[in-house]
Design a protein around this motif. Structure first.
Motif, mmCIF file in Angstrom:
data_model
loop_
_atom_site.group_PDB
_atom_site.id
_atom_site.type_symbol
_atom_site.label_atom_id
_atom_site.label_comp_id
_atom_site.label_asym_id
_atom_site.label_seq_id
_atom_site.Cartn_x
_atom_site.Cartn_y
_atom_site.Cartn_z
ATOM 1 N N PRO A 1 65.097 13.087 15.578
ATOM 2 C CA PRO A 1 63.185 12.073 15.829
ATOM 3 C C PRO A 1 62.691 13.618 16.206
ATOM 4 N N PHE A 2 61.294 13.266 15.937
ATOM 5 C CA PHE A 2 59.806 14.090 16.085
ATOM 6 C C PHE A 2 59.948 15.727 17.151
ATOM 7 N N ALA A 3 61.111 14.874 18.696
ATOM 8 C CA ALA A 3 61.072 16.043 19.770
ATOM 9 C C ALA A 3 61.868 16.923 19.026
ATOM 10 N N ASP A 4 63.069 16.640 18.301
ATOM 11 C CA ASP A 4 64.118 17.553 17.865
ATOM 12 C C ASP A 4 63.376 18.302 16.452
ATOM 13 N N TYR A 5 62.801 17.837 15.856
ATOM 14 C CA TYR A 5 61.794 18.679 14.525
ATOM 15 C C TYR A 5 61.071 19.815 15.161
ATOM 16 N N LEU A 6 60.732 19.723 15.843
ATOM 17 C CA LEU A 6 59.515 20.451 16.562
ATOM 18 C C LEU A 6 60.509 21.961 17.035
ATOM 19 N N LYS A 7 61.232 21.257 17.594
ATOM 20 C CA LYS A 7 62.685 22.938 17.357
ATOM 21 C C LYS A 7 63.177 23.448 16.775
ATOM 22 N N LEU A 8 63.355 22.925 15.323
ATOM 23 C CA LEU A 8 63.966 23.511 14.574
ATOM 24 C C LEU A 8 63.442 24.774 13.954
ATOM 25 N N PRO A 9 63.815 25.814 13.394
ATOM 26 C CA PRO A 9 63.283 26.863 13.084
ATOM 27 C C PRO A 9 62.583 26.795 11.965
ATOM 28 N N GLY A 10 61.835 27.495 11.736
ATOM 29 C CA GLY A 10 61.012 27.547 10.224
ATOM 30 C C GLY A 10 59.479 27.846 10.038
ATOM 31 N N LEU A 11 58.796 28.179 9.752
ATOM 32 C CA LEU A 11 57.014 27.954 9.948
ATOM 33 C C LEU A 11 56.635 26.957 8.705
ATOM 34 N N SER A 12 55.786 26.084 9.655
ATOM 35 C CA SER A 12 55.725 24.969 9.232
ATOM 36 C C SER A 12 54.294 24.633 9.142
ATOM 37 N N ILE B 1 64.167 27.811 2.310
ATOM 38 C CA ILE B 1 64.161 28.958 2.215
ATOM 39 C C ILE B 1 63.170 29.467 1.352
ATOM 40 N N ASP B 2 62.063 29.570 1.184
ATOM 41 C CA ASP B 2 61.039 30.534 0.252
ATOM 42 C C ASP B 2 61.370 31.677 -1.065
ATOM 43 N N PRO B 3 61.724 31.065 -1.588
ATOM 44 C CA PRO B 3 62.100 32.040 -2.200
ATOM 45 C C PRO B 3 62.119 33.511 -2.534
ATOM 46 N N THR C 1 59.660 35.272 0.084
ATOM 47 C CA THR C 1 59.550 35.907 1.334
ATOM 48 C C THR C 1 60.827 35.650 1.846
ATOM 49 N N GLY C 2 61.518 34.496 1.646
ATOM 50 C CA GLY C 2 62.711 34.860 2.765
ATOM 51 C C GLY C 2 62.839 34.420 3.802
ATOM 52 N N ARG C 3 61.754 33.595 3.895
ATOM 53 C CA ARG C 3 61.592 33.135 5.328
ATOM 54 C C ARG C 3 61.508 31.893 5.215
ATOM 55 N N PRO C 4 62.405 31.892 5.952
ATOM 56 C CA PRO C 4 63.221 29.482 6.863
ATOM 57 C C PRO C 4 61.682 29.233 6.934
ATOM 58 N N MET C 5 61.731 27.808 6.319
ATOM 59 C CA MET C 5 60.182 26.307 6.374
ATOM 60 C C MET C 5 60.874 25.701 6.993
ATOM 61 N N ARG C 6 59.970 24.684 6.801
ATOM 62 C CA ARG C 6 59.783 23.373 7.582
ATOM 63 C C ARG C 6 59.002 22.071 7.420
ATOM 64 N N GLY C 7 59.130 21.349 7.099
ATOM 65 C CA GLY C 7 57.851 20.126 6.868
ATOM 66 C C GLY C 7 58.329 18.679 7.197
ATOM 67 N N ARG C 8 57.611 18.321 7.662
ATOM 68 C CA ARG C 8 57.518 17.120 7.958
ATOM 69 C C ARG C 8 57.096 16.017 6.898
ATOM 70 N N TYR D 1 54.250 21.450 1.096
ATOM 71 C CA TYR D 1 55.600 20.629 1.232
ATOM 72 C C TYR D 1 55.914 20.096 -0.095
ATOM 73 N N CYS D 2 55.383 20.269 -1.300
ATOM 74 C CA CYS D 2 55.752 20.210 -2.640
ATOM 75 C C CYS D 2 56.482 21.526 -3.267
ATOM 76 N N ASP D 3 56.310 22.085 -2.581
ATOM 77 C CA ASP D 3 57.563 23.777 -3.513
ATOM 78 C C ASP D 3 58.436 22.931 -2.541
ATOM 79 N N GLY D 4 58.156 23.464 -1.367
ATOM 80 C CA GLY D 4 59.584 23.009 -0.652
ATOM 81 C C GLY D 4 60.736 21.748 -0.670
ATOM 82 N N TRP D 5 60.093 20.719 -1.813
ATOM 83 C CA TRP D 5 60.816 19.872 -2.324
ATOM 84 C C TRP D 5 61.605 20.344 -3.509
#
Length: 283
Positions: A14-25, A136-138, A140-147, A190-194
């Motif tokens: 759910p979108f509300a739960d997505y907003l709580k996920l870790p990662g840079l959006s 994980i961005d290869p 920078t090692g930073r967690p990332m997220r997208g919807r 998003y394309c890089d993440g996929w």
């Protein structure tokens, strides 16, 4: 459409739960485009409320991408929002969103315009809505997220689609708005993440529809040079973010006094009527 069985790709969050996920959006990166100060303020003051514009955007997305869910989640009230009838209706539909007849007509107009538009319909014929991706961005090692609004396959290739309502779907105006609002950064991210999750580099398209009649639709493919620019910009923003985090400094757009500059068109505006652009002409 069957999604890859890959950890990090999930259509059931759910979108509300997505907003709580870790990662840079992408949304956070767009704040950083404005300034580190704007990014930090938004991070410390998450927006959990819903504005009328956001509510209408959500309704439009649901109607276009998840029509069956729209029928379940939304109802129409066209009466006076006072008195016993309104209170009883609101109580009976406490778990549903209520639209006025004019709001519903507007949403329906956008839905019909984009779904009946051949270049868009081919993408919407089969697919999965609201797909969350985490990686994980290869570099920078930073967690990332997208919807991702919509995932489908065309001629065997995965296509990620983003639905945008807009005031003007003409190529020139939409392109200008896309740059200003960081759509190229979002599509590249998003394309890089996929690709990092699946090993397949997808196409990315924007499904645009104007928010007022006659609801002009348009489809914009994101070419390689735009994706490359988006990638370069979000990597630069990540570098800025790391510097801010390391030094715990979050500066505004400008740190020094600046000269006022006017847009190029202002030089030819002596005889133009400027009453409708928000300037105080009495000062």
């Amino acid at each position: 459409m069957i999604l890859p069985n890959v950890p990090g790709i999930n259509p059931n969050i759910p979108f509300a739960d997505y907003l709580k996920l870790p990662g840079l959006s992408a949304s956070a990166l767009k704040k950083l485009m404005r300034s580190p100060l704007a990014f930090k303020w938004a991070k410390d003051h998450p927006d959990t409320g819903s504005t009328p514009a956001l509510a209408m955007g959500t309704a439009t997305h649901t109607a276009i991408l998840e029509p069956e869910r729209f029928k379940e989640d939304y109802v129409i009230w066209d009466g006076d929002k006072r008195g016993k009838d309104w209170l009883a209706f609101k109580e009976a539909n406490a778990n549903r969103s209520i639209l006025s007849a004019s709001e519903y007509e507007n949403v329906e107009g956008m839905r019909n315009a984009i779904r009946n538009f051949g270049p868009a319909a081919r993408y919407l014929q089969d697919g999965i809505a609201e797909v969350t991706i985490q990686w994980i961005d290869p570099e920078t090692g930073r967690p990332m997220r997208g919807r991702v609004d919509w995932v489908t396959k065309i001629n065997g290739q995965t296509v990620l689609s983003d639905l945008k309502t807009t005031r003007d779907s003409s190529p020139r105006k939409f392109g200008a708005d896309a740059y200003k609002l960081g759509y190229h950064i979002q599509s590249a991210l998003y394309c890089d993440g996929w690709y990092h999750l699946t090993g397949e580099f997808p196409r990315f398209v924007f499904l645009a529809v104007e928010s007022k009649e006659p609801y002009e639709p348009a489809v914009f493919n994101t070419p390689e040079d735009v994706l490359a620019q988006g990638h370069e910009e979000y990597m630069r923003l990540q570098a800025t973010l790391k510097e801010c985090e390391d030094t715990n400094t979050w500066p505004p757009r400008a740190m020094e006094e600046q000269d006022l500059t006017l847009p190029a068109w202002a030089m030819d505006s002596e005889d133009e009527d400027l009453s409708d652009i928000g300037l105080d002409l009495t000062a």
